[in-house]
Design a protein around this motif. Structure first.
Motif, mmCIF file in Angstrom:
data_model
loop_
_atom_site.group_PDB
_atom_site.id
_atom_site.type_symbol
_atom_site.label_atom_id
_atom_site.label_comp_id
_atom_site.label_asym_id
_atom_site.label_seq_id
_atom_site.Cartn_x
_atom_site.Cartn_y
_atom_site.Cartn_z
ATOM 1 N N SER A 34 0.812 -1.226 0.000
ATOM 2 C CA SER A 34 0.000 0.000 0.000
ATOM 3 C C SER A 34 0.841 1.269 0.000
ATOM 4 N N ALA A 35 2.175 1.143 -0.058
ATOM 5 C CA ALA A 35 3.038 2.323 0.093
ATOM 6 C C ALA A 35 2.807 3.368 -0.983
ATOM 7 N N SER A 36 2.365 2.956 -2.171
ATOM 8 C CA SER A 36 2.202 3.914 -3.264
ATOM 9 C C SER A 36 1.087 4.916 -3.015
ATOM 10 N N PHE A 37 0.134 4.587 -2.150
ATOM 11 C CA PHE A 37 -0.992 5.501 -1.949
ATOM 12 C C PHE A 37 -1.326 5.758 -0.487
ATOM 13 N N ALA A 38 -0.705 5.013 0.449
ATOM 14 C CA ALA A 38 -1.110 5.164 1.841
ATOM 15 C C ALA A 38 0.033 4.794 2.773
ATOM 16 N N ASP A 39 0.143 5.534 3.859
ATOM 17 C CA ASP A 39 1.046 5.146 4.940
ATOM 18 C C ASP A 39 0.372 4.150 5.873
ATOM 19 N N THR A 40 -0.952 4.241 5.964
ATOM 20 C CA THR A 40 -1.702 3.275 6.766
ATOM 21 C C THR A 40 -2.939 2.845 6.001
ATOM 22 N N CYS A 240 -2.851 -2.467 18.502
ATOM 23 C CA CYS A 240 -2.330 -1.116 18.335
ATOM 24 C C CYS A 240 -1.473 -0.685 19.521
ATOM 25 N N ALA A 241 -0.375 -1.399 19.724
ATOM 26 C CA ALA A 241 0.557 -1.054 20.797
ATOM 27 C C ALA A 241 1.862 -0.521 20.232
ATOM 28 N N GLY A 242 1.785 0.133 19.080
ATOM 29 C CA GLY A 242 2.968 0.741 18.500
ATOM 30 C C GLY A 242 4.065 -0.274 18.227
ATOM 31 N N PRO A 243 5.315 -0.013 18.694
ATOM 32 C CA PRO A 243 6.444 -0.877 18.338
ATOM 33 C C PRO A 243 6.414 -2.243 19.009
ATOM 34 N N THR A 244 5.513 -2.451 19.983
ATOM 35 C CA THR A 244 5.418 -3.755 20.648
ATOM 36 C C THR A 244 4.083 -4.439 20.352
ATOM 37 N N THR A 245 3.476 -4.107 19.227
ATOM 38 C CA THR A 245 2.196 -4.712 18.864
ATOM 39 C C THR A 245 2.399 -6.178 18.501
ATOM 40 N N TYR A 316 3.853 4.888 14.357
ATOM 41 C CA TYR A 316 2.700 5.784 14.503
ATOM 42 C C TYR A 316 2.552 6.663 13.277
ATOM 43 N N LEU A 317 1.307 6.982 12.959
ATOM 44 C CA LEU A 317 1.034 7.794 11.785
ATOM 45 C C LEU A 317 1.591 9.197 11.955
ATOM 46 N N ASP A 318 1.436 9.742 13.135
ATOM 47 C CA ASP A 318 1.984 11.069 13.416
ATOM 48 C C ASP A 318 2.712 11.028 14.754
ATOM 49 N N GLU A 325 0.297 3.264 12.681
ATOM 50 C CA GLU A 325 0.480 3.219 11.231
ATOM 51 C C GLU A 325 0.522 1.762 10.788
ATOM 52 N N ARG A 326 -0.544 1.335 10.093
ATOM 53 C CA ARG A 326 -0.722 -0.075 9.768
ATOM 54 C C ARG A 326 -0.911 -0.249 8.258
#
Length: 715
Positions: A34-40, A240-245, A316-318, A325-326
């Motif tokens: 999905s990188a071409s159109f979305a970060d998540t 959704c636990a960020g880097p430890t998901t 994270y998205l921001d 960010e998924r």
């Protein structure tokens, strides 16, 4: 069947069928797709559309970092499953069903073709019944590109929990069985996963619901039928636990779409000690949180898992601890010994890998008849469709093992050599075999027919539901199309059938015992090689075991008041194993009593493998905590179910040759012989983790953990 909405027409001009036909077959790709159109692009669902392209749908979120505006079911389109273009949102701002609250979001779309319409099921997070009262809504469209129109009534209305709360009515997934019955799976952690029969139009549930997966463990259902089995894919742990998901997918199967579903070890998914055979989990590369899947099959018959994951270096998205960010990943799904697993058990890919097959030697969307010769009858092409009656034959023979697909309407089908597979009134004819079509089958609607030939056996499947088989001569085949008057055909593809992967990826295998690092607890006191962080005098050695009453303490967050019993680990590759006896009972709430192994670099930097009581469930969790953004981040991945009282636990260690990180993979057994290997957590290259034991999480009711040994073996 080229249909699209005016709103999307401009966005689709550069993706015409002609351009897709001329494009070369892509050889490799790299996740995320999905990188071409979305970060998540969370909770992805992928379908093949009427126009021969693939469509992907994601949950309501901003697409890009810094955007800050949520897209209402963002939609993307692809000709090859790995290069995607954003084509708009399914719903406009303010577009909602009558029962939705003004602040409702739409999550986890599930899109299916039903006759000549498409149905999208979505989680409606808030309804006019009141806060926290979610429901499943539905929208219909003439094509997968829309326009989508909401039904005013929910498919599944908000459901009271019986204690003043409301069950989580999330994550819909639709299934149609060979007799034409439609089902909807839905639910989440608060309430579990349920299945209900649907009305023929797919817009209302009917009859009593059946729970197929336990609450507090599973969500994100997706069900497919393979070889007479129904496979329930479900995700576990925190999404959704960020880097430890540690979000991961596991599976159970049943002969009945209503269950009960059991895993490879025969454990049910709807009980306190719920099973679940791993499908994908974090594997030590960049990707964590590998979960919430859909399934799509390429033109060679190879299945692929579409799912989301989190880059642990950019979670994270921001801002930290905000929207996770998924992005969407796509990886090959293999069926080994009757059980699905991503990349034969290697799991998520982060480097270039072979792409899906989306171009075949014979592929036609019918602008001309140049690839065919008329054997008999009369045929025409117009508006990108083939119409006529009689038989068309391909101009060159195809390989012995092949896959052929076609969209059709009316009495039509495929011919493989001298064998005909076609839809006729009331039946799918597979050579001389007649397979009844479900009551209410609409031959005037569009349907999808696939034919696989392997080792002289032909298997035909209509709409992924009705199937039949026959024998055909071995050798190359001339493929043809056949139809009676008033039939139409489109989107034909014929090519080599994928060769299935039959061998699973290697798992850690223990070698010789490293006696200098091991302890059998045969004395009356702890070996001097052990050291305690926060000593607990209640931990004693007797009767050939370390006996440790579970402490009313913990290590997560700011608590850091639990004891940790540690010893040095050897260098290189090794497996640490213990036999744990811990009577946690069944069903009752004993949060969060646990005991097990730990790789410990500090109170805020560890990986903990433990049998644990999580509300009414009993699970083996592989938890991970690290310092992050001035705080700590904790998450866990579920490896499986503990034994009734005794569970064997393993941590397999290796050092990553590229970055020097310590990688720990979790393994569990309920008999000491048969092992299930789960996810991987890492600790930094510059850390010096020790290995030890823990027993903490809650003191009531009193329970003692007994460890028979801690053994290290070479791997």
């Amino acid at each position: 069947m080229r249909r699209c909405t005016a709103a999307l027409a401009a966005a689709l001009l550069l993706l015409t069928p002609g351009a897709a036909q001329a494009a070369p077959q892509r050889q490799t790709y790299t996740n995320p797709v999905s990188a071409s159109f979305a970060d998540t692009f969370a909770d992805p669902m992928v379908v093949r559309g009427d126009d021969g392209f693939w469509y992907a749908y994601g949950t309501t979120d901003p697409l890009r970092e810094g955007e800050k505006v949520a897209h209402l079911i963002p939609t993307a389109r692809s000709s090859d499953l790995v290069s995607w273009t954003y084509v708009g949102d399914a719903f406009a701002a303010g577009q909602r069903p009558a029962f939705a609250a003004d602040n409702a979001a739409y999550w986890a779309p599930d899109v299916r073709r039903m006759g000549d319409k498409w149905v999208m099921y979505v989680t409606v997070t808030e309804t006019r019944d009141g806060p926290g009262r979610s429901a499943i809504g539905a929208a219909t469209a003439p094509s997968p590109a829309g326009p989508w129109t909401f039904a005013d009534e929910p498919v599944v209305a908000p459901r009271p929990s019986g204690d003043g709360g409301w069950l989580w009515t999330f994550d819909p997934a639709q299934l149609t069985t060979p007799d034409g019955t439609r089902y909807l799976y839905y639910g989440s952690y608060f309430g579990g996963i349920w299945v209900s029969e649907l009305s023929p139009d797919g817009l209302h549930v009917t009859g009593a619901a059946t729970r197929v997966a336990i609450d507090n463990k599973f969500e994100g259902a997706y069900v497919v039928r393979r070889d007479g089995w129904y496979y329930l894919f479900a995700s576990s742990a925190n999404c959704c636990a960020g880097p430890t998901t540690g979000y991961s997918v596991s599976v159970g199967r049943s002969r009945d779409p209503r269950g009960p579903f059991t895993d490879r070890d025969g454990l049910r998914l709807d009980v306190s000690r719920a099973g679940g055979t791993p499908v994908v989990a974090p594997n030590g590369n960049k990707w964590v949180g590998t979960g919430h899947n859909g399934l799509v099959t390429d033109l060679a018959g190879q299945d692929w898992l579409a799912y989301h994951a989190i880059d642990r270096a950019d979670p994270y998205l921001d801002e930290p601890f905000g929207i996770n960010e998924r992005p969407m990943l796509l990886d090959r799904l293999d069926w080994i010994g009757g059980w699905p697993t991503v990349r034969a058990g290697a799991w998520a890919s982060s480097r270039p890998v072979a792409a899906p097959v989306t171009r075949t030697p014979l592929q036609d969307t019918f602008e001309t008849l140049s690839q065919w010769r008329v054997a008999d009858g009369h045929w025409t092409v117009a508006d990108g469709r083939l119409r006529g009656h009689g038989t068309l034959l391909a101009r060159s023979p195809q390989r012995a093992d092949l896959r052929a697909e076609v969209d059709l309407r009316g009495p039509a089908g495929l011919r493989i050599g001298a064998t005909t597979v076609r839809v006729s009134p009331g039946a799918l004819l597979v050579g001389s075999h007649r397979v009844a079509l479900p009551a209410g089958f609409d031959a005037a609607a569009w349907h999808h027919l696939t034919v696989d030939v392997r080792d002289g056996r032909l298997t035909a499947t209509l709409d992924d539901t009705v199937s039949g088989a026959t024998r055909v001569p071995r050798g190359a085949h001339v493929v043809g199309l056949t139809a009676s008057a008033a039939a139409e055909l489109d989107n034909v593809s014929v090519g080599p059938l994928a060769e299935p992967v039959r061998r699973a990826a290697a798992v850690p295998e223990p070698g010789r015992v490293l006696a200098a690092y091991s302890d059998e607890f045969t004395g009356s006191a702890l070996d001097p090689a052990w050291t305690f962080v926060r000593p607990d005098p209640a931990a004693t050695v007797s009767g050939g075991a370390l006996r440790w009453p579970v402490q009313n303490a913990d290590l997560t967050g700011a608590s850091n008041n639990a004891g940790v019993l540690l010893r040095d680990a050897p260098d290189g590759r090794w497996i640490a194993e213990t036999k744990l006896t811990l009577a946690l009972g069944e069903d009752s709430v004993r949060n969060y009593q646990q005991a097990g192994l730990i790789a410990y670099a500090g109170d805020d930097e560890f990986a903990r493998l433990s049998a644990v009581a999580i509300w009414n469930t009993r699970q083996v969790e592989f938890g991970h905590e690290i310092p992050y953004a001035g705080a700590t981040s904790y998450g866990g991945t579920i490896v499986g179910a503990p034994g009734l009282t005794t569970t064997w636990l393993r941590l397999a260690h290796r050092v990553d040759e590229v970055n020097g990180e310590h990688e720990y993979r979790a393994g569990i057994s309920r008999d000491g012989r048969t092992w299930t290997w789960g996810g991987v957590w890492t600790l930094p290259a510059d850390s010096h983790p020790r290995i030890g034991l823990i027993a903490h999480g809650g003191a009531e009711p009193a329970v003692t953990a007994a460890f028979d040994y801690l053994r290290f073996r070479r791997w």
